[in-house]
Design an enzyme around this catalytic site. Structure first.
Site, mmCIF file in Angstrom:
data_model
loop_
_atom_site.group_PDB
_atom_site.id
_atom_site.type_symbol
_atom_site.label_atom_id
_atom_site.label_comp_id
_atom_site.label_asym_id
_atom_site.label_seq_id
_atom_site.Cartn_x
_atom_site.Cartn_y
_atom_site.Cartn_z
ATOM 1 N N TYR A 41 16.802 79.040 40.103
ATOM 2 C CA TYR A 41 16.975 79.549 38.733
ATOM 3 C C TYR A 41 16.232 80.876 38.581
ATOM 4 O O TYR A 41 15.152 81.063 39.153
ATOM 5 C CB TYR A 41 16.436 78.540 37.719
ATOM 6 C CG TYR A 41 17.346 77.335 37.531
ATOM 7 C CD1 TYR A 41 18.423 77.404 36.662
ATOM 8 C CD2 TYR A 41 17.133 76.153 38.240
ATOM 9 C CE1 TYR A 41 19.270 76.313 36.475
ATOM 10 C CE2 TYR A 41 17.981 75.056 38.060
ATOM 11 C CZ TYR A 41 19.046 75.149 37.176
ATOM 12 O OH TYR A 41 19.888 74.067 37.002
ATOM 13 N N GLU A 48 23.229 74.736 41.672
ATOM 14 C CA GLU A 48 22.564 75.041 40.390
ATOM 15 C C GLU A 48 21.962 76.433 40.503
ATOM 16 O O GLU A 48 21.118 76.682 41.381
ATOM 17 C CB GLU A 48 21.472 74.016 40.061
ATOM 18 C CG GLU A 48 22.043 72.662 39.692
ATOM 19 C CD GLU A 48 20.994 71.666 39.186
ATOM 20 O OE1 GLU A 48 19.993 72.102 38.584
ATOM 21 O OE2 GLU A 48 21.196 70.459 39.408
ATOM 22 N N GLN A 69 24.547 75.853 32.842
ATOM 23 C CA GLN A 69 25.594 74.871 32.858
ATOM 24 C C GLN A 69 26.705 75.350 31.930
ATOM 25 O O GLN A 69 26.478 76.218 31.098
ATOM 26 C CB GLN A 69 25.058 73.526 32.395
ATOM 27 C CG GLN A 69 23.949 72.994 33.302
ATOM 28 C CD GLN A 69 23.589 71.534 32.980
ATOM 29 O OE1 GLN A 69 24.230 70.885 32.163
ATOM 30 N NE2 GLN A 69 22.547 71.053 33.620
ATOM 31 N N ASN A 81 20.673 64.330 44.081
ATOM 32 C CA ASN A 81 20.345 65.637 43.515
ATOM 33 C C ASN A 81 18.827 65.818 43.513
ATOM 34 O O ASN A 81 18.088 64.898 43.128
ATOM 35 C CB ASN A 81 20.844 65.713 42.059
ATOM 36 C CG ASN A 81 20.284 66.916 41.303
ATOM 37 O OD1 ASN A 81 20.661 68.054 41.570
ATOM 38 N ND2 ASN A 81 19.348 66.677 40.388
ATOM 39 N N GLU A 82 18.368 66.968 43.917
ATOM 40 C CA GLU A 82 16.930 67.301 43.879
ATOM 41 C C GLU A 82 16.091 66.089 44.278
ATOM 42 O O GLU A 82 15.209 65.644 43.534
ATOM 43 C CB GLU A 82 16.537 67.848 42.496
ATOM 44 C CG GLU A 82 17.225 69.159 42.195
ATOM 45 C CD GLU A 82 16.633 69.970 41.052
ATOM 46 O OE1 GLU A 82 15.747 69.477 40.327
ATOM 47 O OE2 GLU A 82 17.078 71.131 40.890
ATOM 48 N N GLU A 93 26.299 68.634 32.922
ATOM 49 C CA GLU A 93 25.438 67.450 33.010
ATOM 50 C C GLU A 93 25.391 66.741 31.653
ATOM 51 O O GLU A 93 25.621 67.359 30.602
ATOM 52 C CB GLU A 93 24.026 67.910 33.418
ATOM 53 C CG GLU A 93 23.025 66.775 33.557
ATOM 54 C CD GLU A 93 21.728 67.211 34.236
ATOM 55 O OE1 GLU A 93 21.500 68.429 34.408
ATOM 56 O OE2 GLU A 93 20.938 66.317 34.590
#
Ligand code: AHR
Length: 495
Positions: free
Chosen positions: A240, A297, A346, A173-174, A26
């Site tokens: 996450y 992610e 990432q 995204n999200e 990103e």
């Protein structure tokens, strides 16, 4: 207790999609700028502005797919700002990540060039949150149309004659959060609309990925599958591993307490439950499993390193991260009928990175080494494994002591990966190799381990944590026995 594993070498369970070993980069902190892009005039050795050391290191782990440009950044990114002569590209504020100036020097052409250098497939995430349908549609036309059209002509004027092959395209995204704070019903309708204009030009066939749920938001998956399932090829999921609290303190990347180590393992294993429950909802609408679950992610998220920009999400990476990576891969393998892609967050200098840089210096992390050791599983045939394992206990809570997965490669070699979650105790393991007609002839292996829970690589000691040959596996014709040291990842090859 000794751990007993049976690998049924004659029970094949489909292919482990190599794309679960995918990556994410990103416009955040020093991932794109410095991490990949240094510019053609940089003293750091580069090819057309992209640093050579990073490309060489990443080629070694065979990145199958790379997601870009975000993340939250994607829903504020306007691709037309990132093409044409660099000196005249628009300078914008990266509002999500540190409020720094984004000069748009790394845009579509640079990203596609990076993918060509890495021999990886691009996965582009489009802007739904603050972009228009026309903008998204024209981006796909710009990249993939080979005939005469305003966007194809413009691409050619900017120096790229041929269209780029592009398969993976994310529609936002999200979108429940930084991508527009939408309700699932509203996003499902927007998804239907935006994806209509994500066209297939010529032979290029786009695999459309809808923005999926956050962690355990099962209602999001339910609504998306019900309202738009038939118009998507993939649905994403983000999760996450955060040992602490996202807002109150995530925990330090270095120096975990015993409790933090245990909680990190527990939270890493939690992705199994999330995948199972989201998959069950997907099964209701898509029993043939046509729609892939795209975990675009995942990884550890700790407090930033002291003294670094809080908006840059820079964290060190230890043997604990290596275990987290190994556990995730095993769980992805177990769900390989539904999980078609995963992208660790990432690739460079951000969150659970493979690579850290400091100016011209570069090191690889323990997580990098797990990717390298596990590349034998990419596109291999998953083998059935059953196990009776001991427990790893702390304060009355229990986790399985070890995790195992096995696959067979094209030459018939069986690769078995093992993780010992326990940071203090060895685990003895016996692996029965069922179904090998002529019996096993030899075993070899490599191990990644450390003697302290905060073991990590630094620019001064770049090889403090790295895999070495593992000589401790003893083979009889149908059984391998070994002792896994505390906090270790082992990959065995049986032939
Ligand atoms: O990876 C960092 C951020 O985490 C991404 O930009 C966003 O999608 C997620 O919340």
């Amino acid at each position: 207790m000794s751990n007993k594993v049976v690998v049924n070498t004659d029970i094949e369970q489909g292919i482990i999609n190599k794309n679960i070993y995918g990556h994410f980069a990103e416009h955040l902190g020093r991932c794109i700028y410095e991490g990949f892009w240094v510019g053609e005039d940089s003293p750091i050795p580069n090819t057309n502005g992209i640093r050579n050391d990073v490309v060489a290191a990443l080629k070694n782990i065979q990145i199958p797919v790379l997601r870009w440009p975000g993340g939250c950044f994607a829903d504020e990114y306007h691709w037309k700002d990132g093409i044409g002569p660099r000196e005249s590209r628009k300078r914008m504020v990266n509002t999500h990540w540190g409020g720094v100036v984004e000069n748009n020097h790394f845009g579509t052409h640079e990203f596609m060039m990076l993918c060509e250098m890495l021999e990886t497939e691009p996965y582009i995430c489009g802007n739904v949150g603050s972009g228009t349908v026309q903008e998204m549609s024209e981006w796909v036309e710009y990249m993939t149309f080979d005939g005469e059209s305003p966007m194809a002509n413009w691409r050619q004027e900017n120096g790229r004659e041929k269209a780029w092959p592009l398969t993976y395209f994310g529609v936002g995204n999200e979108n429940w959060g930084c991508g527009g704070n939408m309700r699932p019903e509203y996003y499902a309708d927007l998804y239907r609309r935006y994806q209509t204009y994500v066209r297939n030009y010529g032979e290029n066939k786009i695999y459309k990925i809808a923005g999926g749920a956050n962690v355990d938001d099962y209602n999001w998956t339910e609504v998306l599958m019900r309202e738009a399932g038939r118009m998507m090829d993939g649905l994403s999921l983000h999760y996450y591993t955060i040992p602490g609290d996202f807002w109150l303190g995530k925990g330090s990347a270095l120096d975990p307490s015993d409790k933090e180590w245990f909680i990190t393992m527990k939270k890493a294993l939690h992705i199994d439950e999330l995948i199972t429950k989201h998959s069950t909802i997907m099964d209701k609408y898509d029993p043939e499993k046509r729609v892939g679950m795209i975990i675009d992610e995942w990884g550890t998220w700790f407090d930033v390193e002291p003294g670094t920009n809080p908006g840059f999400l820079y964290q060190q990476n230890t043997i604990r991260d290596a275990l987290v990576a190994g556990l995730h891969f095993h769980i992805f393998h177990d769900h390989s009928d539904r999980v078609q892609m995963a992208n660790i967050a990432q690739t460079v200098n951000v969150l659970q990175a493979m690579i850290l840089t400091e100016g011209e210096k570069m090191i690889v992390t323990p997580t990098y080494h797990v990717f390298e050791m596990f590349k034998v599983h990419q596109d291999a045939t998953k083998l059935d494994c059953s196990s009776t394992v001991g427990t790893y206990e702390l304060n009355g809570e229990e986790l399985p002591a070890i995790s195992v997965s096995a696959s067979k490669d094209q030459d018939g070699k069986v690769n078995i990966s093992l993780c010992n979650l326990n940071h203090k105790e060895n685990s003895d393991v016996s692996i029965a190799l069922r179904g090998m007609i002529e019996g096993a002839k030899q075993v070899s292996g490599r191990i990644l381990t450390a003697s302290t829970t905060n073991a990590h690589n630094t620019f001064e000691q770049p090889d403090a944590v790295k895999p070495v040959s593992f000589e401790g596996a003893v083979l009889t014709s149908d059984e391998v026995s070994l002792t896994l040291p505390p906090m270790s990842v082992v990959v065995l090859t049986v032939e």
